[in-house]
Scaffold this active site. Structure first.
Site, PDB file in Angstrom:
ATOM      1  N   ASP A  60      -3.405   2.676  -9.518  1.00 47.06           N
ATOM      2  CA  ASP A  60      -3.738   3.804  -8.644  1.00 47.06           C
ATOM      3  C   ASP A  60      -4.716   4.764  -9.326  1.00 47.06           C
ATOM      4  O   ASP A  60      -4.745   4.866 -10.554  1.00 47.06           O
ATOM      5  CB  ASP A  60      -2.434   4.547  -8.280  1.00 47.06           C
ATOM      6  CG  ASP A  60      -2.603   5.403  -7.032  1.00 47.06           C
ATOM      7  OD1 ASP A  60      -3.603   5.246  -6.306  1.00 47.06           O
ATOM      8  OD2 ASP A  60      -1.716   6.257  -6.787  1.00 47.06           O
ATOM      9  N   GLY A  61      -5.510   5.457  -8.507  1.00 39.90           N
ATOM     10  CA  GLY A  61      -6.395   6.498  -9.027  1.00 39.90           C
ATOM     11  C   GLY A  61      -7.868   6.153  -9.035  1.00 39.90           C
ATOM     12  O   GLY A  61      -8.679   6.915  -9.583  1.00 39.90           O
ATOM     13  N   ASN A  62      -8.227   5.051  -8.414  1.00 41.23           N
ATOM     14  CA  ASN A  62      -9.657   4.680  -8.369  1.00 41.23           C
ATOM     15  C   ASN A  62     -10.468   5.754  -7.641  1.00 41.23           C
ATOM     16  O   ASN A  62     -11.566   6.121  -8.067  1.00 41.23           O
ATOM     17  CB  ASN A  62      -9.847   3.347  -7.629  1.00 41.23           C
ATOM     18  CG  ASN A  62      -9.269   2.173  -8.386  1.00 41.23           C
ATOM     19  OD1 ASN A  62      -8.852   2.317  -9.532  1.00 41.23           O
ATOM     20  ND2 ASN A  62      -9.231   1.014  -7.751  1.00 41.23           N
ATOM     21  N   ARG A  65      -9.714   8.992  -7.160  1.00 36.15           N
ATOM     22  CA  ARG A  65      -9.786  10.245  -7.938  1.00 36.15           C
ATOM     23  C   ARG A  65     -10.755  10.112  -9.110  1.00 36.15           C
ATOM     24  O   ARG A  65     -11.473  11.043  -9.447  1.00 36.15           O
ATOM     25  CB  ARG A  65      -8.375  10.636  -8.428  1.00 36.15           C
ATOM     26  CG  ARG A  65      -7.583  11.374  -7.372  1.00 36.15           C
ATOM     27  CD  ARG A  65      -6.108  11.384  -7.685  1.00 36.15           C
ATOM     28  NE  ARG A  65      -5.484  10.126  -7.259  1.00 36.15           N
ATOM     29  CZ  ARG A  65      -4.206   9.854  -7.419  1.00 36.15           C
ATOM     30  NH1 ARG A  65      -3.409  10.715  -8.028  1.00 36.15           N
ATOM     31  NH2 ARG A  65      -3.702   8.720  -6.977  1.00 36.15           N
ATOM     32  N   HIS A  70     -13.397   1.790  -7.270  1.00 42.22           N
ATOM     33  CA  HIS A  70     -12.779   0.459  -7.163  1.00 42.22           C
ATOM     34  C   HIS A  70     -13.507  -0.541  -8.068  1.00 42.22           C
ATOM     35  O   HIS A  70     -12.889  -1.401  -8.678  1.00 42.22           O
ATOM     36  CB  HIS A  70     -12.799  -0.019  -5.708  1.00 42.22           C
ATOM     37  CG  HIS A  70     -11.957   0.822  -4.797  1.00 42.22           C
ATOM     38  ND1 HIS A  70     -10.650   1.151  -5.085  1.00 42.22           N
ATOM     39  CD2 HIS A  70     -12.231   1.432  -3.605  1.00 42.22           C
ATOM     40  CE1 HIS A  70     -10.160   1.907  -4.105  1.00 42.22           C
ATOM     41  NE2 HIS A  70     -11.104   2.110  -3.203  1.00 42.22           N
ATOM     42  N   SER A 110      -2.344  -2.981  -0.318  1.00 41.75           N
ATOM     43  CA  SER A 110      -1.007  -2.970   0.291  1.00 41.75           C
ATOM     44  C   SER A 110      -1.092  -3.176   1.798  1.00 41.75           C
ATOM     45  O   SER A 110      -2.168  -3.027   2.401  1.00 41.75           O
ATOM     46  CB  SER A 110      -0.307  -1.639  -0.004  1.00 41.75           C
ATOM     47  OG  SER A 110      -0.835  -0.611   0.825  1.00 41.75           O
ATOM     48  N   GLU A 119      -0.116  -1.203   3.803  1.00 44.99           N
ATOM     49  CA  GLU A 119      -0.427   0.118   4.367  1.00 44.99           C
ATOM     50  C   GLU A 119      -1.879   0.535   4.126  1.00 44.99           C
ATOM     51  O   GLU A 119      -2.367   1.478   4.741  1.00 44.99           O
ATOM     52  CB  GLU A 119       0.502   1.191   3.768  1.00 44.99           C
ATOM     53  CG  GLU A 119       1.945   1.124   4.253  1.00 44.99           C
ATOM     54  CD  GLU A 119       2.702  -0.072   3.693  1.00 44.99           C
ATOM     55  OE1 GLU A 119       3.326  -0.797   4.486  1.00 44.99           O
ATOM     56  OE2 GLU A 119       2.654  -0.304   2.470  1.00 44.99           O
ATOM     57  N   ASN A 120      -2.574  -0.161   3.231  1.00 44.87           N
ATOM     58  CA  ASN A 120      -3.953   0.233   2.917  1.00 44.87           C
ATOM     59  C   ASN A 120      -4.932  -0.019   4.073  1.00 44.87           C
ATOM     60  O   ASN A 120      -6.058   0.486   4.045  1.00 44.87           O
ATOM     61  CB  ASN A 120      -4.447  -0.441   1.625  1.00 44.87           C
ATOM     62  CG  ASN A 120      -3.844   0.143   0.354  1.00 44.87           C
ATOM     63  OD1 ASN A 120      -3.625  -0.555  -0.641  1.00 44.87           O
ATOM     64  ND2 ASN A 120      -3.568   1.442   0.345  1.00 44.87           N
ATOM     65  N   ARG A 153       2.787   2.493 -13.268  1.00 48.10           N
ATOM     66  CA  ARG A 153       1.971   3.121 -12.225  1.00 48.10           C
ATOM     67  C   ARG A 153       1.074   4.158 -12.872  1.00 48.10           C
ATOM     68  O   ARG A 153       1.542   5.028 -13.615  1.00 48.10           O
ATOM     69  CB  ARG A 153       2.806   3.784 -11.137  1.00 48.10           C
ATOM     70  CG  ARG A 153       1.876   4.367 -10.047  1.00 48.10           C
ATOM     71  CD  ARG A 153       2.562   4.732  -8.768  1.00 48.10           C
ATOM     72  NE  ARG A 153       1.565   5.102  -7.772  1.00 48.10           N
ATOM     73  CZ  ARG A 153       1.687   4.933  -6.467  1.00 48.10           C
ATOM     74  NH1 ARG A 153       2.783   4.409  -5.990  1.00 48.10           N
ATOM     75  NH2 ARG A 153       0.731   5.291  -5.634  1.00 48.10           N
ATOM     76  N   GLU A 169      12.084  -1.479 -15.821  1.00 50.44           N
ATOM     77  CA  GLU A 169      11.866  -0.165 -16.447  1.00 50.44           C
ATOM     78  C   GLU A 169      10.570   0.385 -15.849  1.00 50.44           C
ATOM     79  O   GLU A 169       9.629  -0.379 -15.614  1.00 50.44           O
ATOM     80  CB  GLU A 169      11.709  -0.329 -17.971  1.00 50.44           C
ATOM     81  CG  GLU A 169      12.882  -1.017 -18.660  1.00 50.44           C
ATOM     82  CD  GLU A 169      14.170  -0.208 -18.601  1.00 50.44           C
ATOM     83  OE1 GLU A 169      14.088   1.035 -18.516  1.00 50.44           O
ATOM     84  OE2 GLU A 169      15.249  -0.821 -18.630  1.00 50.44           O
TER      85      GLU A 169
HETATM   86  C1  IPE Z   1      -0.613   1.758  -3.868  1.00 47.48           C
HETATM   87  O1  IPE Z   1      -1.496   2.822  -3.971  1.00 47.48           O
HETATM   88  C2  IPE Z   1      -1.341   0.530  -3.441  1.00 47.48           C
HETATM   89  C3  IPE Z   1      -2.238  -0.060  -4.420  1.00 47.48           C
HETATM   90  C4  IPE Z   1      -2.433   0.341  -5.650  1.00 47.48           C
HETATM   91  C5  IPE Z   1      -2.940  -1.235  -3.950  1.00 47.48           C
HETATM   92  P1  IPE Z   1      -1.747   3.820  -2.765  1.00 47.48           P
HETATM   93  O2  IPE Z   1      -2.760   4.801  -3.232  1.00 47.48           O
HETATM   94  O3  IPE Z   1      -2.053   3.072  -1.523  1.00 47.48           O
HETATM   95  O4  IPE Z   1      -0.302   4.503  -2.594  1.00 47.48           O
HETATM   96  P2  IPE Z   1       0.122   5.880  -1.939  1.00 47.48           P
HETATM   97  O5  IPE Z   1      -0.473   5.920  -0.560  1.00 47.48           O
HETATM   98  O6  IPE Z   1      -0.433   6.962  -2.801  1.00 47.48           O
HETATM   99  O7  IPE Z   1       1.611   5.871  -1.962  1.00 47.48           O
HETATM  100  C1  IPE Z   2      -5.905   2.403  -5.913  1.00 49.16           C
HETATM  101  O1  IPE Z   2      -6.728   3.523  -5.996  1.00 49.16           O
HETATM  102  C2  IPE Z   2      -6.610   1.219  -5.343  1.00 49.16           C
HETATM  103  C3  IPE Z   2      -6.161   0.821  -4.002  1.00 49.16           C
HETATM  104  C4  IPE Z   2      -5.211   1.382  -3.299  1.00 49.16           C
HETATM  105  C5  IPE Z   2      -6.869  -0.304  -3.422  1.00 49.16           C
HETATM  106  P1  IPE Z   2      -6.828   4.550  -4.810  1.00 49.16           P
HETATM  107  O2  IPE Z   2      -7.955   4.159  -3.921  1.00 49.16           O
HETATM  108  O3  IPE Z   2      -5.509   4.682  -4.111  1.00 49.16           O
HETATM  109  O4  IPE Z   2      -7.173   5.886  -5.570  1.00 49.16           O
HETATM  110  P2  IPE Z   2      -6.712   7.353  -5.217  1.00 49.16           P
HETATM  111  O5  IPE Z   2      -5.219   7.334  -5.100  1.00 49.16           O
HETATM  112  O6  IPE Z   2      -7.371   7.701  -3.908  1.00 49.16           O
HETATM  113  O7  IPE Z   2      -7.198   8.182  -6.349  1.00 49.16           O
HETATM  114 MG    MG Z   3      -3.923   5.916  -4.345  1.00 45.59          MG
END
Ligand code: IPE
Ligand code: IPE
Ligand code: MG
Length: 237
Positions: A15-17, A19, A32, A60, A62-63, A184, A203
């Protein structure tokens, strides 16, 4: 570094790409793209430490709520990732697996991921399990439907209790072992529908590092944390 125990299966919520990109005034897609190079680094360090299986949460269930332009960019990056890395992955002895629901994935994406899985099926060093259109709830429901269909086919009564061992064969992650360590990144402390069944006794390691910045030190920090845990699995230590 040297570790006394190494997890058999690490799950990573990358997560965090977005941001990361925002911080640098770049487009989310650039985040990404940088995230994909963090996967390269992770796999190299995983090979070095002989971590048998890594599950990577790449997209996911949900994505799909994201703008279609971002969804397409993520899948195009995945295709590019396979196209540009497959030879290297092959040489390194990495086996590719896909976990997730296939129905919404495009023909092109399925062709790429299935092709990579087939090409690397004999590789033994480590498994890189790409979770695409993956959701833990959907996995459990789909597993239940498939086990019942198989029982019907072989005339096993549908109300016969299902053991966890038997059910696990119907999870997308089969035959990977349960998750020992869940990582995470980006400061969130939630599971976001990842590997709900498999993390029963995992864990959890949370770090503020954004996924594109995740590297050797971050993984080593997670392994130090894992080594320090006293795991009890419900028993007495
Ligand atoms: C979880 O990250 C899914 C992936 C890393 C592919 P999200 O950014 O989608 O999760 P939420 O929405 O913050 O819970
Ligand atoms: C995780 O990074 C990658 C995917 C969910 C595909 P995000 O795209 O969720 O990055 P943030 O959470 O917006 O920073
Ligand atoms: Mg995210």
């Amino acid at each position: 570094m040297k570790f006394k125990v190494i997890p058999s299966h690490i799950a990573v919520i990358m997560d965090g790409n977005g941001r990361w990109a925002e911080k640098q005034g770049k487009k989310r897609t650039e985040g990404h793209r940088a995230g994909a190079t963090a996967i390269d680094r992770l796999l190299d360090v995983a090979l070095e430490y002989k971590i048998p299986a890594i599950s990577l949460y790449a997209f996911s269930t949900e994505n799909w709520k994201r703008p279609i332009t971002e969804v397409n960019a993520i899948f195009n990056l995945l295709i590019e990732f396979i196209d540009t890395r497959l030879d290297d992955i092959q040489k390194k002895g990495i086996r590719i697996q896909h976990s997730g629901n296939r129905s919404k994935l495009s023909k092109k994406v399925l062709e790429k991921i299935d092709g990579a899985a087939k090409a690397t099926q004999k590789n033994k060093k480590i498994v890189a399990n790409f979770c695409l259109n993956y959701g833990g709830q959907e996995e459990i429901l789909s597993g239940f439907h498939r086990i019942q269909a198989a029982r019907k086919e072989s005339r096993v009564p549908l109300d016969k209790p299902i053991s966890p061992k038997e059910f696990e064969k119907y999870l997308y992650t089969h035959p990977l072992p349960p998750v020992d360590l869940l990582i995470r990144t980006a400061g969130e402390q939630r599971v976001s529908n990842f590997l709900l069944w498999q993390i029963a006794y995992a864990e959890f390691f949370f770090t503020n590092t954004l996924w594109p910045d995740f590297g050797r030190e971050s993984l080593e920090e997670a392994l130090v944390f894992f080594e320090s845990r006293k795991r009890k699995f419900g028993g007495l230590a």
